[in-house]
Design a protein around this motif. Structure first.
Motif, PDB file in Angstrom:
ATOM      1  N   TYR A   1      74.184  27.510  -7.715  1.00 41.66           N
ATOM      2  CA  TYR A   1      74.973  26.284  -7.809  1.00 41.66           C
ATOM      3  C   TYR A   1      75.035  25.779  -9.251  1.00 41.66           C
ATOM      4  O   TYR A   1      76.106  25.413  -9.759  1.00 41.66           O
TER       5      TYR A   1
ATOM      6  N   ILE B   1      82.210  26.194  -5.655  1.00 45.54           N
ATOM      7  CA  ILE B   1      81.293  25.058  -5.746  1.00 45.54           C
ATOM      8  C   ILE B   1      81.071  24.450  -4.363  1.00 45.54           C
ATOM      9  O   ILE B   1      79.937  24.116  -3.982  1.00 45.54           O
TER      10      ILE B   1
ATOM     11  N   ASP C   1      78.875  26.745  -2.451  1.00 50.97           N
ATOM     12  CA  ASP C   1      77.497  26.652  -2.950  1.00 50.97           C
ATOM     13  C   ASP C   1      76.792  25.416  -2.398  1.00 50.97           C
ATOM     14  O   ASP C   1      75.610  25.465  -2.029  1.00 50.97           O
ATOM     15  N   GLN C   2      77.500  24.288  -2.369  1.00 51.55           N
ATOM     16  CA  GLN C   2      76.887  23.057  -1.879  1.00 51.55           C
ATOM     17  C   GLN C   2      76.506  23.185  -0.404  1.00 51.55           C
ATOM     18  O   GLN C   2      75.396  22.794  -0.011  1.00 51.55           O
TER      19      GLN C   2
ATOM     20  N   LEU D   1      73.567  25.443  -0.049  1.00 52.33           N
ATOM     21  CA  LEU D   1      72.345  24.803  -0.511  1.00 52.33           C
ATOM     22  C   LEU D   1      71.830  23.811   0.523  1.00 52.33           C
ATOM     23  O   LEU D   1      70.622  23.759   0.805  1.00 52.33           O
TER      24      LEU D   1
END
Length: 494
Positions: A398, A457, A460-461, A464
């Motif tokens: 990230y 992005i 990735d968030q 995560l």
């Protein structure tokens, strides 16, 4: 006096048996387990001070950080209707039913029986040489027995079933966070696909205008046929990028519909037209290693499986010892016309001791149970280390993708300025068309790469948040279940 002495000796023997110790190891989280390492419970590596990352605790309803009402609606619908969550909830209900069964095993057992027969008995079975008459026979009785759990076999079995039920609860929580993450991911994928389609469409329209200019200049004698052909080829190349994007969008929508418990095409209003994916307005909260390991459902599931495997050692060891029951019964058996008279009455009371002498196979079952506990500990350590690895990898990915996004945004802005300048110069006849074409290609590539980076992005968030184990609790902080299964509390073994 003798009868009194016999009853006293029997009571003393049963009291001595009842004082026997529960066999097998009491469960304790091993001191050498990976979860107890100080490095596993501290802050994540290189997380402090990293752009886009906050060490604040992870909220249970992390998707609300995006402040998108449509996303909130999708998550609520999925948690209520998702088929995988319904199956996990049913499995949880089954696990707690088995736990209830194990809790009530042993102890008192009651029975009743009654029969009425018209029969002719065999004379020779009573050493009679003549035929016996036909009789009406009756039999009825009540019985009660009590099974002593002298060596803790039933207690250990209940401990194992309780731990299995808690592992099933963790499995429901794990399914819940996976569904939430997939809903958020597919919704954002749809939004990003729409944006990338719009970016590609804008690039096509821009290139079509450039192709028209090249054609007019050629017809006016100020350009070449090669310039016009190259311009049309660039239009075709840009248009070729649209079908994969449309397919990607449809695939995301079909997956989202399935997650919501719907058939393809059945989506709430607004999903198909989403043109801008929700974005975090604050740095992403990650907490620390200790909070992560307490929150991750797969870690809790593996720990409960270790507890169940430890309890099953006690079950296997207890099978090496005798089973003791005491029972009593009363009733009547005899001719129907005499039924209930003193001659037909019967009763009995006494202990029953059953003991199969331990064989090599019984000892092998104990060894297998101990090996199963060792394997469960190794699996628990593996899950803990994998949870830390997944989270640390997701954090690093990230952070690096945020840096890449910044670089691509600057490159896009510069490419946009260069393309505008070259287009103006070409229309004024001050540069060849090839220079303008290259500038437009660079801008189209930069726009596409930036849109792809923005999409990455979002991915990735979500990954995560999934790695951090967020999303398995309700707003009141309690674990959520997919069904109304009665989750009776199964306490940890002491």
């Amino acid at each position: 006096m003798k009868a009194l002495l016999r009853h006293g000796l029997l009571g003393l023997a049963l009291g001595a048996l009842a004082a026997c110790k529960t066999v097998g190891p009491d469960y304790r989280l091993p001191a050498n387990a990976a979860i107890n390492r100080p490095a596993a419970q501290g802050d994540f590596v290189d997380a402090a001070g990293r752009r886009g990352i906050d060490l604040a605790p992870v909220p249970g309803d992390w998707w609300k950080l995006y402040d998108d009402p449509l996303l909130d609606q999708l998550v609520r619908q999925a948690l209520a209707s998702n088929a995988d969550l319904r199956a996990a909830g049913a499995n949880l209900g089954k696990a707690y039913a088995l736990y209830e069964e194990a809790q009530h095993a042993g102890g008192f057992t009651y029975g009743a029986s009654a029969s009425l027969d018209r029969a002719q008995l065999s004379g020779e079975s009573y050493l009679q040489l003549h035929k016996l008459p036909v009789y009406n026979l009756g039999d009825a009785g009540l019985s009660v027995s009590y099974e002593f759990d002298l060596f803790g076999k039933l207690k250990r079995a209940a401990e194992a079933a309780g731990a299995d039920a808690q592992a099933s609860q963790a499995a429901v929580d794990l399914a819940r966070i996976a569904v939430v993450a997939r809903v958020a991911g597919t919704y954002m994928e749809t939004c990003h696909a729409n944006r990338e389609i719009a970016v590609a469409g804008h690039s096509v329209a821009l290139q079509q205008r450039s192709a028209e200019v090249a054609q007019r200049l050629y017809e006016a004698g100020r350009g070449t046929v090669t310039d016009a052909t190259r311009a049309r080829a660039q239009v075709d190349l840009l248009e070729a990028s649209l079908p994969p994007l449309r397919a990607r969008k449809k695939a995301a929508e079909y997956e989202l519909a399935a997650l919501l418990g719907q058939t393809p095409g059945q989506l709430p209003a607004g999903v198909d037209a989403c043109g801008e994916a929700p974005a975090l307005a604050r740095p992403l909260p990650v907490g620390n290693g200790m909070a992560l390991l307490q929150r991750r459902p797969d870690v809790r599931q593996a720990e409960r499986e270790l507890a169940a495997a430890t309890a099953r050692i006690g079950v296997a060891v207890a099978e090496l010892y005798p089973d003791v029951q005491i029972g009593a019964g009363a009733g009547a058996s005899g001719l129907l016309e005499d039924f209930g008279n003193a001659a037909t009455r019967r009763w009995s009371i006494g202990p029953l001791i059953a003991w199969t002498f331990p064989s090599r196979s019984a000892h092998a079952r104990v060894a297998a149970a101990r090996a199963g506990a060792d394997a469960a500990l190794a699996h628990f350590d593996s899950v803990v280390l994998n949870a830390l690895r997944e989270t640390q990898t997701a954090l690093e990915t990230y952070a690096q993708d945020l840096d890449r996004q910044d670089d691509l945004r600057r490159a896009r802005d510069e490419a946009r300025d260069a393309a505008g300048q070259n287009r103006t110069l070409y229309r004024g006849g001050r540069t060849p068309y090839l220079a303008s074409l290259d500038a437009d290609r660079t801008l189209a590539a930069a726009e596409a790469q930036l849109a792809d980076a923005d999409s990455q992005i979002s991915i990735d968030q979500v990954r995560l948040f999934l790695a951090l184990g967020g999303g398995w609790k309700n707003q009141d902080g309690k674990a959520a279940t997919a069904t109304g299964a009665n989750a009776a509390t199964a306490s940890h073994a002491d």
